[in-house]
Write a protein that holds these residues in place. Structure first.
Motif, PDB file in Angstrom:
ATOM      1  N   UNK A  91      43.011  50.201  31.918  1.00  0.00           N
ATOM      2  CA  UNK A  91      42.601  48.974  32.618  1.00  0.00           C
ATOM      3  C   UNK A  91      43.069  47.724  31.873  1.00  0.00           C
ATOM      4  N   UNK A  92      44.116  47.868  31.068  1.00  0.00           N
ATOM      5  CA  UNK A  92      44.628  46.734  30.302  1.00  0.00           C
ATOM      6  C   UNK A  92      45.317  45.730  31.219  1.00  0.00           C
ATOM      7  N   UNK A  93      44.951  44.463  31.056  1.00  0.00           N
ATOM      8  CA  UNK A  93      45.555  43.375  31.809  1.00  0.00           C
ATOM      9  C   UNK A  93      46.114  42.344  30.837  1.00  0.00           C
ATOM     10  N   UNK A  94      47.096  41.605  31.283  1.00  0.00           N
ATOM     11  CA  UNK A  94      47.682  40.565  30.427  1.00  0.00           C
ATOM     12  C   UNK A  94      47.558  39.171  31.032  1.00  0.00           C
ATOM     13  N   UNK A  95      47.452  39.090  32.360  1.00  0.00           N
ATOM     14  CA  UNK A  95      47.351  37.767  32.978  1.00  0.00           C
ATOM     15  C   UNK A  95      45.947  37.206  32.791  1.00  0.00           C
ATOM     16  N   UNK A  96      45.869  35.914  32.582  1.00  0.00           N
ATOM     17  CA  UNK A  96      44.585  35.244  32.351  1.00  0.00           C
ATOM     18  C   UNK A  96      44.152  34.595  33.653  1.00  0.00           C
ATOM     19  N   UNK A  97      43.143  35.212  34.252  1.00  0.00           N
ATOM     20  CA  UNK A  97      42.731  34.797  35.586  1.00  0.00           C
ATOM     21  C   UNK A  97      41.211  34.785  35.642  1.00  0.00           C
ATOM     22  N   UNK A  98      40.640  33.704  36.158  1.00  0.00           N
ATOM     23  CA  UNK A  98      39.196  33.651  36.283  1.00  0.00           C
ATOM     24  C   UNK A  98      38.689  32.235  36.406  1.00  0.00           C
ATOM     25  N   UNK A  99      37.380  32.099  36.550  1.00  0.00           N
ATOM     26  CA  UNK A  99      36.724  30.797  36.647  1.00  0.00           C
ATOM     27  C   UNK A  99      36.164  30.450  35.269  1.00  0.00           C
TER      28      UNK A  99
END
Length: 353
Positions: free
Chosen positions: A216-224
């Protein structure tokens, strides 16, 4: 793609054709029959309307608002920007929410729904109608979101919070089990589907990410900003998407119980600094079990947080004696700079990434 229902445009030269996409696993015979309804033959669109939209009637103030229809649905005023409309079915008279997408965006939008099995706490697509350029996706209506509800109530009593948060945790657990990381998880994502405001569903999966395998590794920075985890701010490498969702759920629960965010500041840089430190205060008004669950989710180290499925085993969600000590109620008006902001404040461009 935004749907423009007021600007003049040349009328299409070829007849309009609608195509209805039938849903898998209809829930009852009524829905099954609805999916088999004969296609409607509509006249060509009027000038100024996107494909599949035509005015039902004209009135003196039609320049300000144009009531249009798509198939058996009547589209009313936009509810959120220009791509989401209130709608109702002309036969059943039931109200719906309609989201309008371009063909490309529609494929991206529906991918998580295809991946997930139907679930009571995740919104379902009621019907899809395609036009030549746009896709119209209809959802069951709702009775308000959790952000607005918490803001109205100031904060929730633990007995009510248990019933609502359990549904949130169940929805997130279902998503994680099927390889869907939600990323932009927040109070506003959960909406009520009953007038009594007792049943919640995860409203949409537009910002989610589909996993391939167990990683479940992610690299993009996405969120509120108010809900983003410290590892996303600190790391220049990958981070656990599921653990980041659990952090966001911790912010959700804290805000429900306390009436303010655990980390908040008017300046994005100061807000992110507080989140990176991971230090927050838990009011004495909360029960011991509630404090425990909040702290199990808002742990700075992702590996130390409970997984979504483990949240459902926590005593606070499995005990009927969750009560707030008498005369210990927090008055959020003593923290006016930290209360849950209204919609416009919450959606300002203060560093969402």
């Amino acid at each position: 793609m935004s749907v423009n229902i007021s600007s003049p445009a040349p009328a299409p030269t070829r007849p309009l054709r609608l195509k209805r996409l039938e849903l898998d696993d209809p829930q009852d015979d009524t829905e099954a029959l609805k999916c088999k309804r004969p296609r409607l033959s509509l006249p060509p669109s009027s000038p100024g309307l996107a494909p599949c939209l035509r005015p039902l009637s004209h009135s003196p103030d039609s320049d300000q608002h144009c009531v249009s229809c798509i198939g058996p649905y009547v589209l009313l005023e936009p509810t959120e920007g220009t791509e989401t409309y209130r709608a109702f079915h002309r036969v059943t008279e039931q109200e719906y929410i309609c989201k309008v997408f371009s063909m490309r965006r529609y494929q991206e939008f529906t991918a998580p729904y295809v991946r997930l099995l139907p679930h009571d706490n995740i919104c379902r697509i009621a019907e899809v109608i395609t036009g030549e350029q746009s896709v119209f996706v209809f959802f069951q209506r709702n009775y308000g979101d959790m952000h607005s509800y918490v803001r109205t109530c100031k904060r929730l009593q633990e007995e009510e919070a248990v019933l609502l948060f359990r549904q949130m945790a169940v929805a997130v657990t279902h998503c994680h089990k099927h390889g869907v990381v939600l990323r932009d998880l927040k109070l506003r994502k959960f909406v009520f589907v009953d007038q009594q405001r007792t049943k919640l569903v995860l409203q949409n999966l537009e910002d989610s990410c589909l996993l391939h395998g167990d990683d479940d590794s992610l690299t993009d920075k996405h969120g509120c900003p108010a809900y983003v985890g410290p590892e996303i701010l600190n790391s220049h490498h990958s981070y656990s998407g599921k653990a980041a969702d659990v952090w966001s759920l911790g912010v959700v629960l804290y805000t429900m119980l306390v009436g303010r965010y655990p980390f908040q500041d008017v300046e994005p840089a100061a807000l992110f600094s507080k989140i990176r430190r991971g230090t927050f205060t838990v009011p004495e008004s909360l029960s011991v079990r509630a404090k425990s669950l909040v702290c199990c989710m808002l742990r700075k180290a992702p590996l130390e947080r409970l997984e979504a499925s483990e949240l459902l085993l926590h005593p606070w969600l499995n005990c009927s004696n969750n009560t707030t000590p008498p005369n210990m109620h927090l008055n959020p008006r003593n923290c006016t700079d930290q209360v849950v902001p209204n919609y416009t404040e919450d959606t300002k461009d203060t560093g969402c990434f």
